[in-house]
Motif scaffolding. Structure first.
Motif: not given
Length: 253
Positions: A166-171, A183-195
């Motif tokens: 399951x996706x972690x809401x804040x990752x 899952x990607x490293x924090x700070x990558x702009x081309x991503x979305x949070x799990x939530x």
């Protein structure tokens, strides 16, 4: 066997090209029969009733005949009527509509019905013609998601694809070709949070999926754009989408 006539079929012209000095071959997206190829004999003549009607991004009702067993690749257009309701999109909205047409041409198979997708496309075209430029990005992202889902090309957006965790809401997670959601490293702009991914999945599963997905895309359209474009190009294969290349060329002027 006698030709079978299809009448009063809701349709949009996706693309047309010359067949002879006076006729056209049309790629048409219909509600009940999917994408079909039609020959419009005499459509290029100045006196043809087809000439002012067979335009992209305009709602039509068409009639055509299927020869023999109905398995011929190209059918004969017998009639086309403009349904009305909106004018031709212009500017960025026109380019966006042609981009959606190219996606349908590249990703859908002929004679494979997608009635729900047709209705969503018709709704998107109405928005493109309405001059609501502020909604353009969210509308495009919503259609891209719904198209991928309808064609079975979109992984579930509520779990990591490879592990099914399951996706972690804040990752932060990215949608990538072949790998799905990862899952990607924090700070990558081309991503979305799990939530945010989970909210998109909820919208796609809603009974009224188009308006729900449109609302869900409104706040994340910029982050979704590069991910969905990469995934769509992967499934379309080479070459680069012509409308996308045109948009990039115009932006570089």
């Amino acid at each position: 066997m006698a030709a079978k006539r299809i009448s009063d079929e809701p349709a949009f012209v996706l693309h047309s090209y010359d067949w002879s000095e006076s006729s056209l071959i049309l790629e048409v997206f219909t509600r009940h029969r999917g994408r079909v190829a039609l020959v419009a004999k005499g459509a290029k003549k100045p006196t043809s009733n087809f000439r002012p009607v067979l335009l992209p991004l305009q709602p039509l009702r068409v009639a055509y005949s299927q020869g023999g067993e109905g398995q011929a690749d190209i059918h004969a257009l017998k009639g086309a009527e403009w349904v009305g309701g909106h004018v031709m999109p212009t500017g960025d909205a026109l380019l966006s509509g042609l981009y959606l047409n190219e996606l349908l041409l590249r990703l859908t198979a002929r004679d494979d019905p997608h009635a729900a997708l047709f209705d969503i496309y018709a709704g998107v075209v109405r928005v493109l013609a309405s001059k609501h430029g502020d909604a353009l990005e969210a509308v495009l992202r919503a259609f891209e998601l719904l198209l991928l889902r309808e064609l079975g090309l979109l992984p579930g957006l509520d779990a990591e694809t490879l592990t099914l965790a399951p996706l972690q809401p804040e990752r932060r997670y990215a949608l990538v070709p072949e790998g799905g959601l990862r899952m990607e490293a924090a700070g990558d702009r081309s991503t979305l949070a799990g939530a945010q991914w989970r909210a998109l999945q909820w919208a796609l599963d809603a009974a009224a999926c188009y308006p729900a997905t449109l609302r869900a895309c409104a706040g994340v359209a910029a982050e979704l754009k590069p991910q969905l474009r990469t995934l769509l190009q992967y499934h379309c294969g080479s070459p680069v989408l012509r409308t996308r290349q045109l948009m990039m060329d115009l932006q570089s002027l």
